[in-house]
Write an enzyme that holds these catalytic residues in place. Structure first.
Site, PDB file in Angstrom:
ATOM      1  N   HIS B 118       9.228 -28.210 -34.531  1.00 46.06           N
ATOM      2  CA  HIS B 118      10.100 -27.233 -34.661  1.00 46.06           C
ATOM      3  C   HIS B 118      11.385 -26.711 -34.725  1.00 46.06           C
ATOM      4  O   HIS B 118      11.834 -27.959 -35.070  1.00 46.06           O
ATOM      5  CB  HIS B 118       9.072 -26.380 -33.382  1.00 46.06           C
ATOM      6  CG  HIS B 118       9.251 -24.974 -33.092  1.00 46.06           C
ATOM      7  ND1 HIS B 118      10.722 -24.859 -32.801  1.00 46.06           N
ATOM      8  CD2 HIS B 118       8.429 -24.600 -33.540  1.00 46.06           C
ATOM      9  CE1 HIS B 118      10.850 -23.008 -33.449  1.00 46.06           C
ATOM     10  NE2 HIS B 118       8.683 -22.954 -32.925  1.00 46.06           N
ATOM     11  N   ASP B 195      10.400 -32.964 -27.696  1.00 46.36           N
ATOM     12  CA  ASP B 195       9.852 -30.918 -26.998  1.00 46.36           C
ATOM     13  C   ASP B 195       9.083 -30.630 -26.854  1.00 46.36           C
ATOM     14  O   ASP B 195       7.571 -31.441 -27.619  1.00 46.36           O
ATOM     15  CB  ASP B 195      10.231 -30.409 -28.811  1.00 46.36           C
ATOM     16  CG  ASP B 195       9.878 -29.200 -29.055  1.00 46.36           C
ATOM     17  OD1 ASP B 195       9.215 -28.979 -27.917  1.00 46.36           O
ATOM     18  OD2 ASP B 195       9.148 -28.519 -30.347  1.00 46.36           O
ATOM     19  N   CYS B 358       7.475 -21.423 -37.866  1.00 48.26           N
ATOM     20  CA  CYS B 358       8.184 -22.247 -37.524  1.00 48.26           C
ATOM     21  C   CYS B 358       9.080 -23.397 -37.609  1.00 48.26           C
ATOM     22  O   CYS B 358       9.713 -23.782 -36.968  1.00 48.26           O
ATOM     23  CB  CYS B 358       9.256 -21.881 -36.072  1.00 48.26           C
ATOM     24  SG  CYS B 358       8.792 -20.439 -35.873  1.00 48.26           S
TER      25      CYS B 358
END
Lengths: 148, 402
Positions: B118, B195, B358
């Site tokens: 991302h 993440d 994104c």
């Protein structure tokens, strides 16, 4: 009212998608590149003005059917108009997209085919991207811009 | 057909829109009643500021607020002092790059990331790489678009100082072999930033077992409130990490020309926080735990298999991640731009994402301008998948005729 996809993609839009008019850029024209980063619509518009009259409109880019066809339709509609007329037509087009029929609807010519877009609000940005680029060019902007 | 969870009734949005097939959980998950009720409880019963007042109500609000830290620590198998409250995963990942990476990294050091990330796990490091003259390296993805341990070994070097990778890709749905990668990174003395935004809604995370250095996620993707998230960091790293925001609450002693911040995690938490969101987040954790990750997994996999089976005979579509381990289907209608297709889905009351999610790097890797993404979660059922498949069929047929 139930909206149907065929209200959105009519014959004129399909024609312009298949056979875009005035596509391809010409060196030396005032140029504006505008994109909508969230969906990837990406258009470059050129307007050539001589003695206050739009003598050529060119477009290029990638995007959805609504965005690309709208650039093609616009190029035909604005051709031959004075800068003032073109600005008024662009404003009329924004109103049309919001669902407001302009007083002089004939002036929009083929752009009237986007009359149903207001029933598909997420697509308003697609329909207006090229027009915003042309409007900005007529105001004197050039170069690169990102649509918000 | 496998028996599914029966939790649709817990989600008021689905009661309000019975026609909706919500397949956009990757963007944000819907919220169950227990989370909404907990937010309202704060505003209705004790809606005052935390960490400040010496009166009873403020004390109660602070207890509720800090209880979320305790619940989160247990949820991740961490210590309370290793749990930093953030605005979300992006905020947490930025804190690590700007508050830790910036001071750790020297000219010529290497940062490893991937095209699956991302934007929020690449751009902060891109920024620091430019600022500190470091080298940004990308793990080569395999033919399916996966990060593999073998490919990671090839980019790892004694100069590697930071590894920033996603646990689960938000576009491809692949699970990164992060545990093996962390062990290898530690051998060369690098730290690993994970993440976990797309992982934590679907799978149990144990930060001790992973041995990760930092791990960030958002509350809203796991049915918690928006505007709130968690950054886990090993305490020794949190002590070294600099705050990127200064102000009230994060500071201990203030003199005219100097100030001493509080200890972690509090030195990273300035300003009045999103109190209701923080308090209600523990209700989201408790909700997930009450269902159990095993049951969540079984439910998702049953629907994923059902959807894949139905999609496989539809001509004119391309699925980019047919072997994904998690319940994300990323695809395109071959003859339609994703935004044109999305309008047909909208007509069928199917909510899914059209765009680059994104994650422009993986969209480019797929050689697409954009893709469509359907994410399956606990409140979906067979009916939702049928509705989705019908929309896919109609979109493919409609644009085929053009």
């Amino acid at each position: 009212m139930q909206n149907h996809i065929s209200d959105l993609y009519n014959q004129v839009i399909n024609e312009h998608r298949k056979y875009p008019r005035n596509k391809g850029l010409i060196e030396g024209y005032k140029t504006l590149h505008l994109k909508n980063p969230s969906c990837g619509d990406d258009v470059t518009i050129q307007v050539n003005v001589k003695d206050n009259v739009i003598v050529d409109v060119r477009h290029d880019g990638t995007g959805c059917v609504i965005c690309c066809s709208s650039a093609s339709v616009m190029s035909e509609v604005l051709m031959g108009k004075t800068v003032e007329e073109a600005n008024e037509i662009i404003d009329d087009f924004y109103e049309l997209i919001k669902g407001n029929m302009p007083e002089d609807e004939d002036r929009l010519e083929d752009a009237i085919v986007y009359v149903n877009i207001h029933n598909f609000p997420p697509r308003a940005k697609c329909a207006t991207l090229a027009w915003r680029a042309a409007g900005a060019l007529l105001l004197g902007d050039e170069g690169e811009q990102e649509d918000e | 057909m496998d028996k599914l969870l029966d939790v649709k009734k817990d989600f008021p949005v689905l009661k309000y829109h019975p026609e909706l097939a919500y397949l956009d959980t990757g963007a944000t998950a819907l919220k169950p009643n227990c989370v909404i009720d907990k937010m309202n409880e704060y505003y209705n019963n004790y809606g005052v500021n935390v960490n400040r007042g010496v009166y009873q109500l403020s004390y109660q609000a602070t207890l509720e607020y800090e209880e979320t830290r305790t619940v989160t620590a247990k949820f991740l198998n961490a210590k309370e002092k290793e749990i930093v409250f953030t605005k979300g995963a992006s905020n947490g990942l930025n804190m690590v790059a700007l508050g830790y990476g910036r001071y750790l990294l020297q000219e010529g050091d290497e940062i490893i990331t991937s095209e699956l990330e991302h934007h929020s796990n690449v751009l902060p490091w891109m920024e620091i790489a430019k600022e500190n003259k470091c080298i940004l390296k990308y793990v080569d993805l395999d033919s399916t678009g996966r990060i593999t341990v073998e490919a990671f070994r090839k980019v790892l070097s004694p100069k590697t100082k930071v590894v920033a990778l996603t646990y689960v890709s938000n576009v491809m749905g692949y699970i990164t072999p992060i545990k093996e990668i962390i062990a290898l990174a530690h051998e060369v003395g690098a730290i690993v930033v994970v993440d976990a935004a797309q992982a934590v809604p679907h799978m149990k995370i144990d930060v001790k077992a992973l041995d990760c250095d930092f791990l960030a996620f958002s509350a809203h993707k796991m049915m918690g409130p928006t505007g709130f998230g968690i950054l886990y960091g090993k305490y020794k790293h949190l002590k070294q990490m600099h705050p990127i925001e200064f102000g009230g609450d994060m500071i201990d002693i203030v003199e005219k020309f100097d100030a001493i911040p509080k200890d972690p995690p509090f030195k990273f938490e300035t300003g009045t926080p999103p109190v209701a969101e923080a308090i209600a987040f523990k209700a989201a954790i408790e909700y997930i735990e009450s269902i159990g990750y095993e049951n969540i997994h079984a439910h998702e996999q049953a629907l994923l298999a059902y959807a894949r089976e139905k999609l496989k005979d539809i001509p004119g579509i391309t699925i980019y991640n047919p072997t994904a381990e998690t319940a994300i289907i990323t695809f395109n209608i071959n003859k339609a731009h994703p935004h044109d297709a999305a309008t047909i889905f909208d007509e069928h009351h199917v909510a899914l994402r059209a765009g680059h999610h994104c994650a422009q790097l993986i969209t480019k890797w797929l050689e697409c301008v954009a893709t469509l993404r359907a994410c399956i979660y606990i409140y979906n059922d067979y009916q939702d998948i049928d509705q989705f498949v019908e929309a896919v069929k109609e979109a493919a047929a409609y644009f085929e005729e053009w």
